[in-house]
Scaffold this motif. Structure first.
Motif, PDB file in Angstrom:
ATOM      1  N   GLY A   1       0.824  -1.203   0.000  1.00  7.50           N
ATOM      2  CA  GLY A   1       0.000   0.000   0.000  1.00  7.50           C
ATOM      3  C   GLY A   1       0.860   1.256   0.000  1.00  7.50           C
ATOM      4  N   LYS A   2       2.184   1.038   0.126  1.00  4.97           N
ATOM      5  CA  LYS A   2       3.128   2.153   0.123  1.00  4.97           C
ATOM      6  C   LYS A   2       4.304   1.796  -0.782  1.00  4.97           C
ATOM      7  CE  LYS A   2       2.298   3.457   4.927  1.00  4.97           C
ATOM      8  NZ  LYS A   2       2.875   3.972   6.164  1.00  4.97           N
TER       9      LYS A   2
ATOM     10  N   HIS B   1      -6.007   2.923  -1.813  1.00  6.03           N
ATOM     11  CA  HIS B   1      -6.907   3.267  -0.705  1.00  6.03           C
ATOM     12  C   HIS B   1      -8.333   2.776  -0.921  1.00  6.03           C
ATOM     13  CE1 HIS B   1      -8.514   5.939   2.419  1.00  6.03           C
ATOM     14  NE2 HIS B   1      -9.355   6.447   1.551  1.00  6.03           N
ATOM     15  N   GLU B   2      -8.804   2.753  -2.184  1.00  6.28           N
ATOM     16  CA  GLU B   2     -10.194   2.411  -2.471  1.00  6.28           C
ATOM     17  C   GLU B   2     -10.466   0.929  -2.394  1.00  6.28           C
ATOM     18  OE1 GLU B   2      -7.656   3.582  -4.476  1.00  6.28           O
ATOM     19  OE2 GLU B   2      -8.689   4.349  -6.258  1.00  6.28           O
TER      20      GLU B   2
ATOM     21  N   LYS C   1      -3.437   4.761   2.579  1.00  6.27           N
ATOM     22  CA  LYS C   1      -4.093   6.035   2.332  1.00  6.27           C
ATOM     23  C   LYS C   1      -4.016   6.480   0.876  1.00  6.27           C
ATOM     24  CE  LYS C   1      -1.847   8.644   5.235  1.00  6.27           C
ATOM     25  NZ  LYS C   1      -1.496   9.897   5.936  1.00  6.27           N
ATOM     26  N   VAL C   2      -3.002   5.994   0.166  1.00  6.35           N
ATOM     27  CA  VAL C   2      -2.737   6.513  -1.179  1.00  6.35           C
ATOM     28  C   VAL C   2      -3.584   5.747  -2.203  1.00  6.35           C
ATOM     29  CG1 VAL C   2      -0.955   6.992  -2.895  1.00  6.35           C
ATOM     30  CG2 VAL C   2      -0.412   7.110  -0.453  1.00  6.35           C
ATOM     31  N   THR C   3      -4.235   6.478  -3.095  1.00  4.98           N
ATOM     32  CA  THR C   3      -5.170   5.848  -4.027  1.00  4.98           C
ATOM     33  C   THR C   3      -4.439   5.189  -5.199  1.00  4.98           C
ATOM     34  OG1 THR C   3      -5.466   7.735  -5.484  1.00  4.98           O
ATOM     35  CG2 THR C   3      -6.812   7.694  -3.489  1.00  4.98           C
ATOM     36  N   THR C   4      -5.159   4.308  -5.866  1.00  5.34           N
ATOM     37  CA  THR C   4      -4.621   3.551  -6.992  1.00  5.34           C
ATOM     38  C   THR C   4      -4.014   4.465  -8.052  1.00  5.34           C
ATOM     39  OG1 THR C   4      -6.233   1.809  -6.576  1.00  5.34           O
ATOM     40  CG2 THR C   4      -5.267   1.865  -8.774  1.00  5.34           C
ATOM     41  N   MET C   5      -4.719   5.538  -8.397  1.00  8.75           N
ATOM     42  CA  MET C   5      -4.269   6.471  -9.433  1.00  8.75           C
ATOM     43  C   MET C   5      -2.878   7.039  -9.119  1.00  8.75           C
ATOM     44  SD  MET C   5      -5.433   7.644 -12.245  1.00  8.75           S
ATOM     45  CE  MET C   5      -6.737   8.574 -12.962  1.00  8.75           C
ATOM     46  N   VAL C   6      -2.642   7.295  -7.864  1.00 15.45           N
ATOM     47  CA  VAL C   6      -1.388   7.927  -7.453  1.00 15.45           C
ATOM     48  C   VAL C   6      -0.322   6.881  -7.115  1.00 15.45           C
ATOM     49  CG1 VAL C   6      -0.347   9.457  -5.728  1.00 15.45           C
ATOM     50  CG2 VAL C   6      -2.657   9.930  -6.571  1.00 15.45           C
TER      51      VAL C   6
ATOM     52  N   PRO D   1       1.743   4.320 -10.527  1.00 14.45           N
ATOM     53  CA  PRO D   1       2.931   4.754 -11.274  1.00 14.45           C
ATOM     54  C   PRO D   1       4.172   4.875 -10.381  1.00 14.45           C
ATOM     55  CG  PRO D   1       1.074   6.246 -11.669  1.00 14.45           C
ATOM     56  CD  PRO D   1       0.656   5.313 -10.581  1.00 14.45           C
ATOM     57  N   GLN D   2       3.960   5.264  -9.135  1.00 14.37           N
ATOM     58  CA  GLN D   2       5.105   5.397  -8.232  1.00 14.37           C
ATOM     59  C   GLN D   2       5.706   4.031  -7.913  1.00 14.37           C
ATOM     60  OE1 GLN D   2       4.943   8.494  -5.035  1.00 14.37           O
ATOM     61  NE2 GLN D   2       2.831   8.722  -5.648  1.00 14.37           N
TER      62      GLN D   2
ATOM     63  N   ASP E   1       7.550   2.709 -11.039  1.00 15.00           N
ATOM     64  CA  ASP E   1       8.861   3.335 -11.202  1.00 15.00           C
ATOM     65  C   ASP E   1       9.859   2.821 -10.159  1.00 15.00           C
ATOM     66  OD1 ASP E   1       7.846   4.784 -13.290  1.00 15.00           O
ATOM     67  OD2 ASP E   1       7.581   6.643 -12.150  1.00 15.00           O
TER      68      ASP E   1
ATOM     69  N   GLY F   1      -7.461  -2.205  -6.291  1.00 12.82           N
ATOM     70  CA  GLY F   1      -8.176  -1.083  -5.686  1.00 12.82           C
ATOM     71  C   GLY F   1      -8.980  -0.325  -6.710  1.00 12.82           C
TER      72      GLY F   1
ATOM     73  N   GLU G   1      -8.447  11.710  -3.867  1.00 10.14           N
ATOM     74  CA  GLU G   1      -7.015  12.007  -3.804  1.00 10.14           C
ATOM     75  C   GLU G   1      -6.683  13.437  -4.203  1.00 10.14           C
ATOM     76  OE1 GLU G   1      -8.844  10.019  -5.960  1.00 10.14           O
ATOM     77  OE2 GLU G   1      -7.338   8.726  -6.887  1.00 10.14           O
TER      78      GLU G   1
ATOM     79  N   THR H   1     -12.691   7.623  -4.743  1.00  9.30           N
ATOM     80  CA  THR H   1     -11.474   7.929  -5.490  1.00  9.30           C
ATOM     81  C   THR H   1     -11.753   8.071  -6.989  1.00  9.30           C
ATOM     82  OG1 THR H   1     -10.842   5.661  -5.985  1.00  9.30           O
ATOM     83  CG2 THR H   1     -10.208   6.527  -3.825  1.00  9.30           C
TER      84      THR H   1
ATOM     85  N   GLY I   1      -5.411  13.146  -8.520  1.00 12.48           N
ATOM     86  CA  GLY I   1      -4.365  12.158  -8.756  1.00 12.48           C
ATOM     87  C   GLY I   1      -3.755  12.222 -10.136  1.00 12.48           C
TER      88      GLY I   1
ATOM     89  N   ARG J   1       0.696   9.067 -17.739  1.00 11.80           N
ATOM     90  CA  ARG J   1       0.071   7.783 -17.465  1.00 11.80           C
ATOM     91  C   ARG J   1      -1.257   8.000 -16.766  1.00 11.80           C
ATOM     92  NH1 ARG J   1       5.216   4.958 -14.630  1.00 11.80           N
ATOM     93  NH2 ARG J   1       5.504   7.132 -14.028  1.00 11.80           N
ATOM     94  N   GLN J   2      -1.284   8.969 -15.853  1.00 11.38           N
ATOM     95  CA  GLN J   2      -2.530   9.261 -15.149  1.00 11.38           C
ATOM     96  C   GLN J   2      -3.552   9.903 -16.075  1.00 11.38           C
ATOM     97  OE1 GLN J   2      -0.071  11.136 -12.435  1.00 11.38           O
ATOM     98  NE2 GLN J   2      -0.280   9.583 -10.830  1.00 11.38           N
TER      99      GLN J   2
ATOM    100  N   SER K   1       3.360  11.018  -1.142  1.00 13.23           N
ATOM    101  CA  SER K   1       1.901  10.929  -1.262  1.00 13.23           C
ATOM    102  C   SER K   1       1.238  10.604   0.072  1.00 13.23           C
ATOM    103  CB  SER K   1       1.522   9.884  -2.313  1.00 13.23           C
ATOM    104  OG  SER K   1       1.916  10.319  -3.596  1.00 13.23           O
ATOM    105  N   GLU K   2       2.025  10.165   1.032  1.00  9.96           N
ATOM    106  CA  GLU K   2       1.496   9.872   2.373  1.00  9.96           C
ATOM    107  C   GLU K   2       1.311  11.146   3.204  1.00  9.96           C
ATOM    108  OE1 GLU K   2       1.324   6.586   3.958  1.00  9.96           O
ATOM    109  OE2 GLU K   2       1.518   5.771   1.946  1.00  9.96           O
TER     110      GLU K   2
ATOM    111  N   GLN L   1      -2.752  14.118  -3.475  1.00 14.31           N
ATOM    112  CA  GLN L   1      -1.764  13.068  -3.217  1.00 14.31           C
ATOM    113  C   GLN L   1      -0.696  12.989  -4.302  1.00 14.31           C
ATOM    114  OE1 GLN L   1      -3.854   9.371  -2.588  1.00 14.31           O
ATOM    115  NE2 GLN L   1      -4.280   9.857  -0.460  1.00 14.31           N
TER     116      GLN L   1
ATOM    117  N   MET M   1       4.704  12.897  -6.457  1.00 15.29           N
ATOM    118  CA  MET M   1       5.388  12.801  -7.750  1.00 15.29           C
ATOM    119  C   MET M   1       5.875  14.167  -8.232  1.00 15.29           C
ATOM    120  SD  MET M   1       3.029   9.896  -9.648  1.00 15.29           S
ATOM    121  CE  MET M   1       4.292   9.283 -10.779  1.00 15.29           C
TER     122      MET M   1
END
Lengths: 371, 371
Positions: free
Chosen positions: A172-173, A193-194, A201-206, A209-210, A213, A224, B194, B203, B225, B230-231, B270-271, B335, B339
């Motif tokens: 999740g992080k 998060h969803e 806490k961090v949503t799928t969209m955000v 990609p992180q 990478d 999620g 987010e 979300t 987000g 990509r987003q 993002s946290e 969030q 990035m």
């Protein structure tokens, strides 16, 4: 569509179905995805029964297993956990049961009834978890092992490698995903998060990609908020190599969910979930009900740490399920529940998802061509 | 890429940049997207100054304006709001200021300094909001008007239609989006949990397809987000006709953000955001700091309803900004802040987003071809 994970596992589509229901495992695997059986809550004997059934029905298709092996767990020597649960908490739980007229369990209740709810504490220790894995490792079609809470220990990884089982773990992080990569896992399930169940806490969209990478070139599954093909396309656009879906099977006819919570899931909107520590002591998303509200009330003494909370709440969950109490009934689910508005078979869910995926991609290509 | 909104507005790409900074408006509009100027917090005179500058620099490109016009507001006859703020709240805010050695404002502070923070209560009444819009409606290149809180009233819609200005509004729930459609708006900005600023619980991944389905064929912009290509591709895959980005410009050299909060934004993960009622009385996402923590503490008497909370907190926000206090400094952000790790010009942000968008789509097509 062929991602590396598809090729390695022989899948038609990179759809991983997390489920506590053996029928869902078989349906999804046979439809070209892969069913991953959530083993937490089962005794080794019960698990053997379930996996025998799956192995028998799944033909030449692969399946997976999901365990909950906390990496910061207290060790194999389990202290007297029961004695660590404060009396105040037990009294409060009982007072809520009485408030809603929830009868106690019959004295002769057998262990099987513990499957009426998920999130049991059984199997949340390394010791029992290893016993479950020993059972699972006997099945030739077991090709995926996923740990829901942390990087699995080295000897388990070694056994999996030897047996050709791909190992993944939830994250999740970003830092959890990096730990999984350093631990030598084969893939990561990055869960937003969803999602239903334990989430951050961090949503799928955000998040996706992180994580992509941070662990490149390790493959990442997105979890999620994914229940349809547009969401699958979005997940793949974010860089995922596939999707990990849990909630979307809950309202299928194959699902293990009882009629009352299933109806509540079908009726719920995406606003009707809540993150609560009620089930396990760690934040998990579920359908909101009067029962989750009680855990947020001022009278509530608060959730206990894992695994005590599971032990405290489990009996109440079985009682609520048996009583079929409309107000208290709940179920772990993600926000996607707002789009699960009818009972639909697992194969239909999968084919709808793939068709919508293709339509979504076609639309994206169409927008470019017009430019 | 050409969506209907692109065609109507003459955009090269459906990227809507919400910002409180005139430079960002101009840069994004000139790069082929559209800058939308957040007018809340400005007096009509100040707004005129900003829009004069934008109109002068933007050439033949369009720009937009965003206002905060609560649809459940108490009306034009504003009561003595100041008198409605409880003494207890004022005393508590002052006690926190003293705890962190934040000096009071100098007596001769002029109104301009109110722009050092966003979320001011100025302009949050229908009356002032109408004055702002009257100013804005004079500019020929104003082509978009967006309301951040609710469906705008009919006469404003009529004026916009007459002037060829497209009207949109934010929605964090499906029912809000449906209300906007029924209100006759031109588009909806569906904003996920987010996102920075005022947000709901659902979300982006889950909200967008539901809003798209609910208001079809009305175009939907996705917000929350979205900071990279990509987003953006994910948002379009979910069915959006474009993206609405706010946070990503905050760390650009063009941005209005002061060096201290900008550095904190660049360093944040993002946290590090939190949803708080601290700014306006409604839940909004921002960088977590000791100041947001104080509002969650047991000593805090709680946030007041809108617009009282804004009035209560605003002076403190200006004082914190002026004091350049490291611990308390905060800023509204989503969030995606995790990035935003370097100072990057608005045009570079846009071109990077579009390049990554194309790469993402190419990857999706590649996965299909291999099948």
């Amino acid at each position: 569509m062929k991602t590396d994970l598809c090729k390695k596992l022989g899948l038609d589509a990179p759809i991983f179905a997390f489920t506590h229901c053996r029928d869902v495992v078989v349906e999804v695997s046979k439809a070209g995805g892969i069913g991953v059986f959530g083993a937490a809550g089962y005794t080794p004997e019960q698990l053997k029964q379930e996996l025998d059934w799956i192995q028998d029905k799944v033909g030449d298709k692969p399946f997976g297993i999901d365990v909950i092996m906390p990496n910061n767990y207290m060790g194999d020597e389990v202290p007297d956990l029961e004695a660590m649960i404060p009396e105040e908490h037990k009294v409060w739980v009982e007072s809520v049961m009485q408030k809603y007229d929830i009868p106690p369990l019959p004295r002769d209740l057998d262990g099987d009834s513990y499957h009426s709810v998920n999130g049991s504490d059984i199997g949340w220790t390394h010791k029992i978890c290893r016993q479950l894995l020993e059972v699972a490792f006997e099945y030739p079609n077991l090709k995926v092992m996923v740990n829901a809470l942390g990087t699995p220990p080295q000897d388990i990884l070694d056994t999996c490698k030897e047996k050709g089982i791909l190992v993944g773990a939830l994250a999740g992080k970003v830092k959890h995903a990096v730990a999984h990569k350093e631990g030598g896992l084969d893939f990561v399930v990055a869960q937003g998060h969803e999602a239903g169940g334990h989430t951050g806490k961090v949503t799928t969209m955000v998040l996706i990609p992180q994580v992509v990478d941070a662990v490149h070139p390790m493959p990442v599954l997105a979890a999620g908020g994914i229940g349809g093909g547009r969401q699958m396309a979005a997940a793949m656009a974010l860089g995922a190599e596939g999707v990990w879906c849990g909630s979307v099977w809950l309202t299928s006819p194959e699902s293990e969910v009882e009629p009352l919570p299933k109806r509540k899931l079908i009726e719920a909107t995406s606003e009707d979930t809540v993150q609560s520590k009620m089930i396990s002591g760690k934040p998990a998303r579920m359908l909101r009900s009067k029962w989750t509200d009680e855990w947020e009330s001022e009278e509530c003494p608060g959730a206990l740490p894992m695994p005590l909370q599971g032990m405290l709440a489990q009996e109440a969950h079985i009682r609520i399920a048996r009583a079929q109490n409309e107000e208290l009934a709940f179920y772990p689910t993600g926000q996607i529940v707002g789009m699960m508005n009818e009972e639909k078979g697992c194969k239909t869910i999968m084919y709808d998802m793939l068709n919508e995926y293709l339509e979504s991609l076609e639309r994206l290509n169409g927008l470019l061509e017009e430019a």
